[in-house]
Scaffold this motif. Structure first.
Motif, PDB file in Angstrom:
ATOM      1  N   ASP A   1      -7.531 -13.784  70.595  1.00  0.00           N
ATOM      2  CA  ASP A   1      -8.947 -13.844  70.971  1.00  0.00           C
ATOM      3  C   ASP A   1      -9.729 -14.905  70.192  1.00  0.00           C
ATOM      4  O   ASP A   1     -10.919 -15.105  70.435  1.00  0.00           O
ATOM      5  N   GLN A   2      -9.080 -15.598  69.269  1.00  0.00           N
ATOM      6  CA  GLN A   2      -9.742 -16.638  68.481  1.00  0.00           C
ATOM      7  C   GLN A   2      -9.237 -18.041  68.796  1.00  0.00           C
ATOM      8  O   GLN A   2      -9.711 -19.010  68.218  1.00  0.00           O
ATOM      9  N   ILE A   3      -8.290 -18.154  69.713  1.00  0.00           N
ATOM     10  CA  ILE A   3      -7.694 -19.459  70.024  1.00  0.00           C
ATOM     11  C   ILE A   3      -8.596 -20.243  70.968  1.00  0.00           C
ATOM     12  O   ILE A   3      -9.019 -19.730  72.002  1.00  0.00           O
ATOM     13  N   ASP A   4      -8.867 -21.469  70.605  1.00  0.00           N
ATOM     14  CA  ASP A   4      -9.631 -22.394  71.451  1.00  0.00           C
ATOM     15  C   ASP A   4      -8.626 -23.061  72.394  1.00  0.00           C
ATOM     16  O   ASP A   4      -7.864 -23.940  71.987  1.00  0.00           O
ATOM     17  N   VAL A   5      -8.631 -22.631  73.660  1.00  0.00           N
ATOM     18  CA  VAL A   5      -7.643 -23.098  74.632  1.00  0.00           C
ATOM     19  C   VAL A   5      -7.760 -24.606  74.853  1.00  0.00           C
ATOM     20  O   VAL A   5      -6.739 -25.311  74.917  1.00  0.00           O
ATOM     21  N   ALA A   6      -8.976 -25.127  74.957  1.00  0.00           N
ATOM     22  CA  ALA A   6      -9.162 -26.569  75.187  1.00  0.00           C
ATOM     23  C   ALA A   6      -8.584 -27.374  74.020  1.00  0.00           C
ATOM     24  O   ALA A   6      -7.939 -28.409  74.223  1.00  0.00           O
ATOM     25  N   ARG A   7      -8.792 -26.895  72.812  1.00  0.00           N
ATOM     26  CA  ARG A   7      -8.253 -27.582  71.629  1.00  0.00           C
ATOM     27  C   ARG A   7      -6.727 -27.533  71.608  1.00  0.00           C
ATOM     28  O   ARG A   7      -6.064 -28.525  71.280  1.00  0.00           O
ATOM     29  N   ALA A   8      -6.162 -26.399  71.989  1.00  0.00           N
ATOM     30  CA  ALA A   8      -4.706 -26.266  72.036  1.00  0.00           C
ATOM     31  C   ALA A   8      -4.120 -27.172  73.118  1.00  0.00           C
ATOM     32  O   ALA A   8      -3.085 -27.803  72.907  1.00  0.00           O
ATOM     33  N   GLU A   9      -4.769 -27.259  74.270  1.00  0.00           N
ATOM     34  CA  GLU A   9      -4.315 -28.155  75.342  1.00  0.00           C
ATOM     35  C   GLU A   9      -4.360 -29.611  74.882  1.00  0.00           C
ATOM     36  O   GLU A   9      -3.440 -30.385  75.147  1.00  0.00           O
ATOM     37  N   ALA A  10      -5.436 -29.991  74.195  1.00  0.00           N
ATOM     38  CA  ALA A  10      -5.569 -31.370  73.692  1.00  0.00           C
ATOM     39  C   ALA A  10      -4.468 -31.677  72.678  1.00  0.00           C
ATOM     40  O   ALA A  10      -3.884 -32.774  72.698  1.00  0.00           O
ATOM     41  N   ALA A  11      -4.163 -30.738  71.807  1.00  0.00           N
ATOM     42  CA  ALA A  11      -3.097 -30.937  70.815  1.00  0.00           C
ATOM     43  C   ALA A  11      -1.748 -31.089  71.514  1.00  0.00           C
ATOM     44  O   ALA A  11      -0.927 -31.931  71.122  1.00  0.00           O
ATOM     45  N   LYS A  12      -1.522 -30.305  72.549  1.00  0.00           N
ATOM     46  CA  LYS A  12      -0.282 -30.404  73.321  1.00  0.00           C
ATOM     47  C   LYS A  12      -0.161 -31.787  73.956  1.00  0.00           C
ATOM     48  O   LYS A  12       0.897 -32.432  73.878  1.00  0.00           O
TER      49      LYS A  12
ATOM     50  N   LYS B   1       5.354 -27.715  69.412  1.00  0.00           N
ATOM     51  CA  LYS B   1       5.744 -26.299  69.342  1.00  0.00           C
ATOM     52  C   LYS B   1       4.551 -25.424  68.959  1.00  0.00           C
ATOM     53  O   LYS B   1       4.360 -24.345  69.517  1.00  0.00           O
ATOM     54  N   ARG B   2       3.756 -25.879  67.985  1.00  0.00           N
ATOM     55  CA  ARG B   2       2.584 -25.099  67.562  1.00  0.00           C
ATOM     56  C   ARG B   2       1.571 -24.975  68.701  1.00  0.00           C
ATOM     57  O   ARG B   2       1.028 -23.891  68.947  1.00  0.00           O
ATOM     58  N   ALA B   3       1.316 -26.070  69.403  1.00  0.00           N
ATOM     59  CA  ALA B   3       0.350 -26.043  70.514  1.00  0.00           C
ATOM     60  C   ALA B   3       0.844 -25.133  71.638  1.00  0.00           C
ATOM     61  O   ALA B   3       0.075 -24.328  72.176  1.00  0.00           O
ATOM     62  N   LEU B   4       2.123 -25.239  71.991  1.00  0.00           N
ATOM     63  CA  LEU B   4       2.678 -24.389  73.042  1.00  0.00           C
ATOM     64  C   LEU B   4       2.635 -22.922  72.646  1.00  0.00           C
ATOM     65  O   LEU B   4       2.369 -22.035  73.476  1.00  0.00           O
ATOM     66  N   ASN B   5       2.881 -22.631  71.378  1.00  0.00           N
ATOM     67  CA  ASN B   5       2.830 -21.260  70.885  1.00  0.00           C
ATOM     68  C   ASN B   5       1.405 -20.690  70.999  1.00  0.00           C
ATOM     69  O   ASN B   5       1.229 -19.554  71.423  1.00  0.00           O
ATOM     70  N   ARG B   6       0.422 -21.491  70.638  1.00  0.00           N
ATOM     71  CA  ARG B   6      -0.975 -21.046  70.750  1.00  0.00           C
ATOM     72  C   ARG B   6      -1.332 -20.776  72.212  1.00  0.00           C
ATOM     73  O   ARG B   6      -2.000 -19.794  72.520  1.00  0.00           O
ATOM     74  N   LEU B   7      -0.875 -21.630  73.112  1.00  0.00           N
ATOM     75  CA  LEU B   7      -1.159 -21.432  74.538  1.00  0.00           C
ATOM     76  C   LEU B   7      -0.427 -20.206  75.070  1.00  0.00           C
ATOM     77  O   LEU B   7      -0.964 -19.468  75.919  1.00  0.00           O
ATOM     78  N   LYS B   8       0.771 -19.943  74.576  1.00  0.00           N
ATOM     79  CA  LYS B   8       1.536 -18.771  74.990  1.00  0.00           C
ATOM     80  C   LYS B   8       0.811 -17.491  74.571  1.00  0.00           C
ATOM     81  O   LYS B   8       0.835 -16.487  75.288  1.00  0.00           O
ATOM     82  N   ALA B   9       0.165 -17.524  73.413  1.00  0.00           N
ATOM     83  CA  ALA B   9      -0.553 -16.339  72.916  1.00  0.00           C
ATOM     84  C   ALA B   9      -1.702 -15.932  73.838  1.00  0.00           C
ATOM     85  O   ALA B   9      -1.982 -14.746  73.988  1.00  0.00           O
ATOM     86  N   VAL B  10      -2.340 -16.904  74.458  1.00  0.00           N
ATOM     87  CA  VAL B  10      -3.497 -16.586  75.319  1.00  0.00           C
ATOM     88  C   VAL B  10      -3.112 -16.407  76.780  1.00  0.00           C
ATOM     89  O   VAL B  10      -3.955 -16.034  77.597  1.00  0.00           O
ATOM     90  N   SER B  11      -1.860 -16.667  77.142  1.00  0.00           N
ATOM     91  CA  SER B  11      -1.475 -16.532  78.560  1.00  0.00           C
ATOM     92  C   SER B  11      -1.058 -15.113  78.877  1.00  0.00           C
ATOM     93  O   SER B  11      -0.795 -14.308  78.048  1.00  0.00           O
TER      94      SER B  11
END
Length: 134
Positions: A89-100, A124-134
């Motif tokens: 609930d604290q992950i910034d999806v746009a930021r994670a997408e940009a990092a990916k 790997k870190r960016a994909l992991n963050r995106l996986k957490a919110v999916s």
């Protein structure tokens, strides 16, 4: 009916405490595979890899993205010392997408100036963050 037995889960990084509550079950991304812990688990210390911590509490599952670290289990207490950690609930999806996208561009560009291992770890870190919110 008997009271449900719980264990304390603490997730901390060098910067802050990410999570601290009593939970029923915890699954962590151990360096050799997933590890699950119920209350009264035998003492254990293990390295963690990039992955998701799944926290089972009150019939719900909370995901926490971690980027390596260690887990210690002792006396119905699970302590995760993570290099970095974010609750879903604290992950910034746009930021994670940009990092990916940045990591993918670095890997695609290649060349002698690109640190491949670092770019792969960032991906790997960016994909992991995106996986957490999916």
């Amino acid at each position: 009916m008997a009271e449900e037995k719980l264990q304390r889960l603490e997730v901390v990084t060098p910067e802050r405490k990410v999570y601290s509550e009593d939970v029923r079950f915890v699954v962590v991304p151990g360096s050799e595979g997933e590890l699950g812990f119920l209350p009264d688990h035998a003492p254990l210390v293990s390295a963690l890899k990039i992955g998701l911590v799944r926290v089972h509490k009150d019939g719900k599952v909370l995901k926490i993205a971690v980027s390596g670290g260690f887990v210690e289990v002792r006396n119905s207490r699970v302590t995760i010392l993570a290099n970095a950690a974010e609750r879903e609930d604290q992950i910034d999806v746009a930021r994670a997408e940009a990092a990916k996208q940045r990591a993918e561009q670095r890997l695609a560009a290649g060349g002698p100036d690109i640190d491949i291992a670092r770019a792969e770890a960032a991906l790997k870190r960016a994909l992991n963050r995106l996986k957490a919110v999916s």
